[in-house]
Structure formats: C-alpha cells, structure tokens
Design an enzyme around this catalytic site. Structure first.
Site, PDB file in Angstrom:
ATOM      1  N   ASP A  47      -0.314  16.998   0.089  1.00 13.58           N
ATOM      2  CA  ASP A  47      -0.488  16.013  -1.462  1.00 13.58           C
ATOM      3  C   ASP A  47       0.221  16.292  -3.107  1.00 13.58           C
ATOM      4  O   ASP A  47       0.758  17.639  -2.572  1.00 13.58           O
ATOM      5  CB  ASP A  47      -2.072  16.181  -1.735  1.00 13.58           C
ATOM      6  CG  ASP A  47      -2.343  15.222  -2.542  1.00 13.58           C
ATOM      7  OD1 ASP A  47      -3.868  14.682  -2.838  1.00 13.58           O
ATOM      8  OD2 ASP A  47      -2.445  14.999  -3.989  1.00 13.58           O
ATOM      9  N   CYS A  68       0.928  -1.513   0.194  1.00 14.30           N
ATOM     10  CA  CYS A  68       0.345   0.410   0.256  1.00 14.30           C
ATOM     11  C   CYS A  68       0.441   1.318  -0.025  1.00 14.30           C
ATOM     12  O   CYS A  68       1.624   0.804   0.641  1.00 14.30           O
ATOM     13  CB  CYS A  68      -1.064   0.143   0.754  1.00 14.30           C
ATOM     14  SG  CYS A  68      -1.825   1.972   1.833  1.00 14.30           S
ATOM     15  N   HIS A  71      -5.838   3.259   0.963  1.00 15.19           N
ATOM     16  CA  HIS A  71      -5.816   3.379   2.082  1.00 15.19           C
ATOM     17  C   HIS A  71      -6.387   4.705   2.627  1.00 15.19           C
ATOM     18  O   HIS A  71      -6.114   5.630   2.382  1.00 15.19           O
ATOM     19  CB  HIS A  71      -4.091   3.824   2.702  1.00 15.19           C
ATOM     20  CG  HIS A  71      -3.887   3.603   4.062  1.00 15.19           C
ATOM     21  ND1 HIS A  71      -2.969   2.647   4.368  1.00 15.19           N
ATOM     22  CD2 HIS A  71      -4.610   4.683   4.893  1.00 15.19           C
ATOM     23  CE1 HIS A  71      -3.260   3.788   6.296  1.00 15.19           C
ATOM     24  NE2 HIS A  71      -3.763   4.502   5.420  1.00 15.19           N
ATOM     25  N   ASN A 106     -12.802  10.587  -0.569  1.00 11.19           N
ATOM     26  CA  ASN A 106     -14.236   9.726  -1.504  1.00 11.19           C
ATOM     27  C   ASN A 106     -13.843   8.070  -0.891  1.00 11.19           C
ATOM     28  O   ASN A 106     -12.583   7.630  -0.641  1.00 11.19           O
ATOM     29  CB  ASN A 106     -13.112   9.768  -2.729  1.00 11.19           C
ATOM     30  CG  ASN A 106     -12.592  11.278  -3.323  1.00 11.19           C
ATOM     31  OD1 ASN A 106     -13.897  11.680  -3.213  1.00 11.19           O
ATOM     32  ND2 ASN A 106     -11.875  12.091  -3.704  1.00 11.19           N
ATOM     33  N   GLY A 163     -14.048   8.606  -6.847  1.00 12.05           N
ATOM     34  CA  GLY A 163     -12.560   9.500  -7.396  1.00 12.05           C
ATOM     35  C   GLY A 163     -11.318   9.016  -6.517  1.00 12.05           C
ATOM     36  O   GLY A 163      -9.699   9.799  -6.782  1.00 12.05           O
ATOM     37  N   CYS A 202       0.535   3.356   2.939  1.00  9.03           N
ATOM     38  CA  CYS A 202       1.309   2.798   4.178  1.00  9.03           C
ATOM     39  C   CYS A 202       3.335   2.605   4.474  1.00  9.03           C
ATOM     40  O   CYS A 202       3.842   2.505   5.014  1.00  9.03           O
ATOM     41  CB  CYS A 202       0.801   1.052   4.472  1.00  9.03           C
ATOM     42  SG  CYS A 202      -0.332   0.532   5.527  1.00  9.03           S
ATOM     43  N   HIS A 248      -8.408   8.844   3.528  1.00 11.37           N
ATOM     44  CA  HIS A 248      -7.089   9.559   3.715  1.00 11.37           C
ATOM     45  C   HIS A 248      -8.705  10.918   3.473  1.00 11.37           C
ATOM     46  O   HIS A 248      -9.488  10.744   2.753  1.00 11.37           O
ATOM     47  CB  HIS A 248      -6.034   9.870   2.242  1.00 11.37           C
ATOM     48  CG  HIS A 248      -7.276   9.671   0.661  1.00 11.37           C
ATOM     49  ND1 HIS A 248      -7.187   8.022   0.366  1.00 11.37           N
ATOM     50  CD2 HIS A 248      -7.216   9.831   0.236  1.00 11.37           C
ATOM     51  CE1 HIS A 248      -7.223   8.152  -1.287  1.00 11.37           C
ATOM     52  NE2 HIS A 248      -7.468   9.737  -1.173  1.00 11.37           N
TER      53      HIS A 248
HETATM   54  P1  5GP Z   1      -8.303  10.040  -3.968  1.00  8.98           P
HETATM   55  O1  5GP Z   1      -8.467   9.847  -5.565  1.00  8.98           O
HETATM   56  O2  5GP Z   1      -8.101   9.015  -4.114  1.00  8.98           O
HETATM   57  O3  5GP Z   1      -9.082  10.255  -3.014  1.00  8.98           O
HETATM   58  O4  5GP Z   1      -6.568  10.987  -3.944  1.00  8.98           O
HETATM   59  C1  5GP Z   1      -5.612  10.714  -3.816  1.00  8.98           C
HETATM   60  C2  5GP Z   1      -4.929  11.590  -3.543  1.00  8.98           C
HETATM   61  O5  5GP Z   1      -3.026  11.027  -3.486  1.00  8.98           O
HETATM   62  C3  5GP Z   1      -4.146  12.307  -4.895  1.00  8.98           C
HETATM   63  O6  5GP Z   1      -5.164  13.697  -4.548  1.00  8.98           O
HETATM   64  C4  5GP Z   1      -3.323  12.105  -5.516  1.00  8.98           C
HETATM   65  O7  5GP Z   1      -2.438  13.461  -6.094  1.00  8.98           O
HETATM   66  C5  5GP Z   1      -2.513  11.605  -3.991  1.00  8.98           C
HETATM   67  N1  5GP Z   1      -1.224  10.827  -4.035  1.00  8.98           N
HETATM   68  C6  5GP Z   1      -1.194   9.546  -5.458  1.00  8.98           C
HETATM   69  N2  5GP Z   1       0.135   9.366  -5.013  1.00  8.98           N
HETATM   70  C7  5GP Z   1       1.057  10.301  -4.030  1.00  8.98           C
HETATM   71  C8  5GP Z   1       2.342  10.038  -3.216  1.00  8.98           C
HETATM   72  O8  5GP Z   1       3.031   9.450  -3.309  1.00  8.98           O
HETATM   73  N3  5GP Z   1       2.578  11.154  -2.087  1.00  8.98           N
HETATM   74  C9  5GP Z   1       1.436  12.559  -2.211  1.00  8.98           C
HETATM   75  N4  5GP Z   1       2.034  13.509  -1.692  1.00  8.98           N
HETATM   76  N5  5GP Z   1       0.701  12.105  -2.603  1.00  8.98           N
HETATM   77  C10 5GP Z   1      -0.152  11.180  -3.597  1.00  8.98           C
HETATM   78 ZN    ZN Z   2      -2.048   1.337   3.575  1.00  7.75          ZN
END
Ligand code: 5GP
Ligand code: ZN
Length: 114
Positions: free
Chosen positions: A30, A4, A98, A87, A93, A7, A100
């Site tokens: 982010d 993950c 994991h 989300n 989206g 993680c 967040h």
């Molecule tokens: P989701 O689309 O699942 O609600 O949000 C996932 C978020 O994780 C996205 O806004 C994306 O920019 C962020 N994200 C994805 N990979 C990484 C990473 O490796 N590092 C950081 N800091 N953010 C990440």
């Molecule tokens: Zn995780």
C-alpha cells in the site's frame, strides 16, 4: 477496465511494489501504509466492490485469502498474526473501486476498528 487505478497497476502501466502474484491474484505494498506490513491483494479480474461479486466469482474471491496466507508466511508474520479487511462502499472507507483485501501486520491492531 481501462479507467481503473488497480487494473493499471496489474498491467504495469502504474508502478507498484509487488509482493505476490499468481494466475488469479496480484498483491503489492500500500502506498500509504498504516502498519509496518500493509499489502493490497487484488483479483486480476475487475470487480468494483463486494456488492458486485457474483456466484461465479467465489473461487476468485477465495484466492485472495490463499494469497494472504502465502504472503504472511513469506513475510514472516503468519505466527504473530495479521488482519485482513475489505471495505465496501464509501461509508466503510472504500476509495478505490476494484475490490482489494488489505493485509495488515507488524503492530498491535485494536478492535473494534474505527
Ligand atoms: P480503500 O480505502 O479503498 O479500502 O483502500 C485503498 C488503498 O489503496 C488505500 O490504503 C491507499 O493508500 C491505496 N492506494 C491508493 N492509490 C494507490 C497507488 O497508486 N498505489 C498503491 N500502492 N496504493 C494505493
Ligand atoms: Zn480494476
């Protein structure tokens, strides 16, 4: 969970810009910020999505909001206002499985979201 992304970020195997940490929660910038302030607040415990949250996880999930409030104060946008978003599932989206809490601030945020 070994496979993950978040993680791995908690463990420090993948670098992140930390803004907050306590015994239950980790928060970082982010990588693809969509607002001047955009942080991700995650439980240290691996929970994939809201659909997997159990009664026993209620305190952990609540700590995400306590962290959001603390970060908002720390970063100076508590009074101005901010948005929290979580989300659940692909149609909403969710791309990282994991849970967040997105914490967004620093610009006008329209409603309803897209
Ligand atoms: P989701 O689309 O699942 O609600 O949000 C996932 C978020 O994780 C996205 O806004 C994306 O920019 C962020 N994200 C994805 N990979 C990484 C990473 O490796 N590092 C950081 N800091 N953010 C990440
Ligand atoms: Zn995780």
């Amino acid at each position: 969970m070994t496979d993950c992304l978040f993680c791995k970020i908690i463990k420090g195997d993948i670098p992140s810009d930390k803004v907050y940490e306590d015994d239950t929660v980790y928060a970082f910038k982010d990588i693809n910020a969509v607002a001047p302030h955009h942080y991700l607040i995650i439980p240290k415990q691996h929970i994939a999505m809201i659909n997997d949250v159990q009664d026993g996880d209620a305190k952990t999930m609540g700590r995400l909001f306590v962290a959001a409030k603390n970060i908002a104060k720390q970063q100076g946008f508590a009074e101005e206002g901010y948005r929290t978003v979580m989300n659940c599932g692909e149609a909403a989206g969710q791309t990282v499985f994991h849970v967040h809490l997105h914490l967004l601030a620093g610009r006008d945020l329209s409603w309803p979201p897209g």
